[in-house]
Design a protein around this motif. Structure first.
Motif, short mmCIF file in Angstrom:
data_model
loop_
_atom_site.label_atom_id
_atom_site.label_comp_id
_atom_site.label_asym_id
_atom_site.label_seq_id
_atom_site.Cartn_x
_atom_site.Cartn_y
_atom_site.Cartn_z
N ARG A 14 0.82 -1.21 0.00
CA ARG A 14 0.00 0.00 0.00
C ARG A 14 0.86 1.27 0.00
NH1 ARG A 14 -3.01 -2.30 -2.45
NH2 ARG A 14 -4.29 -3.97 -1.59
N LYS A 491 -4.02 5.46 -9.41
CA LYS A 491 -4.41 4.25 -8.67
C LYS A 491 -3.49 3.07 -8.93
CE LYS A 491 -9.28 5.60 -8.70
NZ LYS A 491 -10.65 5.26 -9.19
N ALA A 548 -8.68 -2.57 -5.03
CA ALA A 548 -7.42 -1.82 -4.98
C ALA A 548 -6.31 -2.59 -5.69
CB ALA A 548 -7.04 -1.53 -3.54
#
Length: 600
Positions: A14, A491, A548
């Motif tokens: 992340r 993203k 994600a």
């Protein structure tokens, strides 16, 4: 074979890695494509290896189409061939050198010109064997002082290098063009925008070279282009030389006190205050700046050189280094000034330099061993031009110093910075500057390597002829990084279909068994249709994490099987554009196939 996220060797991150400076480095590590092993050295993980293999496949196909044959050399090579071409020395500290247990010298190859030359010498001897084109895709090694930007500047990298062998320069031109055309097809198929620019040959040598650059703000290469089509790496730009100037009415040079003026700005201010011109104000362009640099030659010799440029220009160290290759260039240090007390910091003038200075003693190789340091001028400083410059005394400058009349130099050098608006050397208009990532480089090597290593063939008359060679490199691992730079958003990655690790990413969301059954059926159906599938079948992972990951991994088409299944539909989304459709489950495979085809 269907790839399943539940068993795929993959961990996404992340947060950006702390050492990452550019987007491609951040995203390739976070998405689990590569993993750092050491500075400038990376491990290829399964998804990254799939992308790399697709890039390699495109390269191999286009090399075959251009008539090239693939071979493969070792990366660990003996010293002797590189000694013969002097590159054992010329490569300097960038070469990884090592010894075996018997104290024999070896290197990790940065490139393979010598080995290609020797294998052709070993097997071919007649003009009937030519033309010949050979290539390999091989790991290369360079001991970069400052590895950075992930795969873009590493110590270990994968490159395709091809070599052409021709009887003469005329036949070589056709071989060179064939490779150049192949490169255009390679980068077009990969989806990389490119610019072809004139370049310098550097340690490779030869008479001609061109680079294929992918325009990018993070590129390490600066290039220029003009409205009329001129394009060149900034290191290869040549300065249009102005005509000589009539200086018959310029007064004799005179030295004036100019205290506290060690910079161009302070000098111009004092000149306008105390010595105003009758026609206009003095500007930085009227001053001659003399910059002291130190050259380190491959054999370790250090030489101090002074570069003269107009005061409104800076010395571009990369341009200077390209002009003075194979020497490495840096700003002179305190020890260099101590060794040359005639160089008065802030007030250096031509009087103590080059032919104007103390008599010289030269070594056999031309190196100055005593006397004035070498002096090289920007090409704009032509005979008759009038300057303010240092008088070689603290706090004093000389005015109305005329080039050719009052001083000369050892030669000219392309070292001044190139600026937007400068004239193109071919007269095709003003230059604009941009940055780019070097993706390919083609060289006309001439007979440099064939002469050094004795590669000859007998011609039609039985006479031995040196073979004319060309060298052609593509950064294969670098292409992966360049693609990641060109294809991403905030993203994650957005791979083109041609290189993506899979064509479609099927995401099963929720806990309902029916969702996983439908997703499994769609994934299996797509695979049977010849579509490469990555299936997120993880059962204990939340939909948010799965979404994600899908965005981060960047597979071109994403199929989401979830809440819509109750209404008999699934979501088909294009990752790059975000265009989304809801389609019946029974039509999902067909729609995916159409979408993938539309993105090719």
């Amino acid at each position: 074979m269907l790839m399943r996220m539940s068993s795929l060797f993959l961990r996404t991150l992340r947060d950006d890695p702390v050492d990452a400076e550019v987007d491609s480095h951040k995203l390739l590590v976070r998405a689990g494509y590569i993993r750092r092993a050491a500075p400038g050295i990376y491990t290829w993980l399964p998804l990254g290896l799939r992308v790399l293999a697709k890039v390699e496949a495109v390269v191999r196909e286009e090399m075959a189409a251009a008539g090239a044959q693939e071979i493969h050399f070792p990366a660990l090579l003996p010293r002797e061939p590189y000694e013969a071409t002097n590159r054992w020395t010329e490569y300097g500290p960038n070469l990884f050198r090592l010894k075996d247990r018997r104290e024999n010298d070896y290197l990790l190859a940065p490139t393979h010109e010598e080995m290609f030359t020797l294998v052709v010498k070993d097997l071919y001897s007649s003009y009937k064997d030519l033309p010949l084109t050979l290539f390999q895709i091989q790991t290369k090694y360079r001991d970069e002082a400052r590895p950075r930007a992930g795969l873009l500047r590493g110590r270990e990298f994968i490159m395709k290098d091809a070599y052409t062998f021709d009887l003469d320069a005329e036949s070589h031109r056709a071989s060179y063009q064939a490779q150049r055309d192949a490169y255009e097809r390679i980068f077009t198929r990969l989806g990389l925008p490119y610019v072809i620019v004139t370049a310098t040959s550097g340690a490779m040598g030869g008479s001609r070279s061109e680079e294929f650059l992918v325009p990018s703000p993070i590129g390490e290469d600066t290039f220029v282009r003009s409205p009329g089509g001129y394009a060149a790496n900034v290191e290869a730009v040549t300065t249009p030389v102005p005509p000589d100037v009539d200086a018959s009415d310029v007064p004799a040079a005179h030295v004036e006190d100019t205290p506290d003026t060690p910079t161009i700005a302070t000098l111009v201010a004092v000149a306008n205050e105390r010595f105003p011109r009758p026609d206009r104000a003095w500007t930085a362009a009227d001053t001659l700046k003399n910059v002291v640099v130190a050259l380190t030659w491959p054999d370790g010799r250090r030489e101090v050189v002074v570069i003269g440029v107009p005061g409104d220009r800076e010395v571009d160290m990369k341009r200077l280094e390209a002009s003075l290759a194979p020497a490495e260039v840096e700003q002179a240090g305190e020890a260099d000034f101590a060794a040359h007390p005639e160089l008065v910091k802030g007030y250096i003038g031509p009087g103590a330099l080059g032919p104007n200075g103390a008599p010289r003693t030269l070594a056999e190789d031309g190196t100055i061993t005593a006397g004035a340091v070498r002096y090289l001028l920007d090409p704009r400083i032509v005979p008759g031009t009038r300057w303010i410059t240092g008088a070689d005394q603290p706090g004093r400058h000389v005015f109305d110093l005329v080039a050719g009349r009052d001083f000369t130099a050892d030669g000219t050098v392309e070292a001044a910075d190139v600026r937007a608006g400068d004239s193109a050397p071919d007269g095709s208009g003003p230059l604009e500057l941009a940055r780019g990532i070097e993706m390919g480089h083609v060289f006309d090597l001439g007979t440099k390597y064939s002469q050094a290593l004795g590669l000859t063939v007998l011609d039609q008359n039985g006479k031995a002829r040196l073979v004319h060679m060309g060298s052609y490199g593509v950064g294969v691992s670098r292409a992966v990084a360049a693609l990641a730079e060109a294809y991403h958003d905030d993203k994650g990655l957005t791979w083109p279909v041609a290189v993506a690790p899979a064509h479609v990413h099927v995401v099963a969301t929720g806990r309902d068994e029916a969702v996983f059954e439908a997703a499994e059926a769609i994934a299996a159906g797509a695979e049977l249709a010849g579509i490469e599938v990555l299936y997120d079948d993880r059962r204990k992972v939340s939909p948010g994490v799965k979404f994600a990951d899908a965005e981060l991994l960047g597979v071109p088409v994403v199929v989401v099987v979830g809440r819509g299944l109750a209404d008999g539909v699934v979501e088909v989304r294009q990752r790059a554009s975000g265009v989304t459709r809801e389609v019946p489950v029974a039509e999902a495979v067909g729609v995916v196939a159409e979408t993938v085809d539309s993105l090719r």
